[in-house]
Motif scaffolding. Structure first.
Motif, short mmCIF file in Angstrom:
data_model
loop_
_atom_site.label_atom_id
_atom_site.label_comp_id
_atom_site.label_asym_id
_atom_site.label_seq_id
_atom_site.Cartn_x
_atom_site.Cartn_y
_atom_site.Cartn_z
N UNK A 96 0.83 -1.20 0.00
CA UNK A 96 0.00 0.00 0.00
C UNK A 96 0.87 1.24 0.00
N UNK A 97 0.43 2.25 -0.73
CA UNK A 97 1.11 3.53 -0.75
C UNK A 97 0.37 4.51 0.15
N UNK A 98 1.10 5.37 0.80
CA UNK A 98 0.54 6.32 1.76
C UNK A 98 0.16 7.61 1.02
N UNK A 99 -1.10 8.02 1.11
CA UNK A 99 -1.47 9.27 0.45
C UNK A 99 -0.83 10.47 1.14
N UNK A 100 -0.31 11.40 0.34
CA UNK A 100 0.29 12.60 0.90
C UNK A 100 -0.31 13.89 0.34
N UNK A 101 -1.10 13.77 -0.75
CA UNK A 101 -1.72 14.96 -1.32
C UNK A 101 -2.86 14.54 -2.23
N UNK A 102 -3.94 15.33 -2.21
CA UNK A 102 -5.07 15.12 -3.10
C UNK A 102 -5.70 16.46 -3.40
N UNK A 103 -6.11 16.65 -4.65
CA UNK A 103 -6.81 17.86 -5.06
C UNK A 103 -7.95 17.46 -5.96
N UNK A 104 -9.16 17.84 -5.62
CA UNK A 104 -10.33 17.60 -6.48
C UNK A 104 -10.41 18.70 -7.52
#
Length: 104
Positions: A96-104
């Motif tokens: 699993x990869x760890x989320x560090x950023x998301x933009x809708x």
């Protein structure tokens, strides 16, 4: 919706075969993915490292975890085991990869 990303490793020279098998993904496998709450599923390949990066959106992680025990999923793992790193039960070695950023 839960966004999940992970990595797996393809054996050298297996990129075309991997793409071929996924482009002909069994209808039963597609149905199982949707039945267990998976959607917007993509897999990307890094040619320099032979690493596959997967992204999927899930309704519920617990429900998704149960998909591993379906007959069609086990059959798919067996089908893919000769072209990628797998565990003793033929499940892909997946990190699993760890989320560090998301933009809708």
């Amino acid at each position: 919706m839960i966004r999940k990303s992970f990595k797996m490793k393809l054996y050298p020279g297996m990129e075309e075969e991997y793409a071929k098998r996924h482009n002909a993904l069994w209808p039963e496998m597609k149905d199982m993915i949707h039945e267990y709450g998976g959607s917007n599923y993509s897999i990307f390949f890094d040619r320099e490292t032979n690493i596959l990066y997967g992204y999927i959106e899930l309704e519920d992680e617990g429900k998704w975890a149960k998909s591993a025990d379906t007959e069609i999923n086990r059959k798919w793992w067996d089908y893919m085991a000769d072209i990628m790193e797998t565990n003793p039960d033929n499940s892909p070695v997946s990190i699993d990869l760890v989320p560090v950023f998301h933009l809708d």
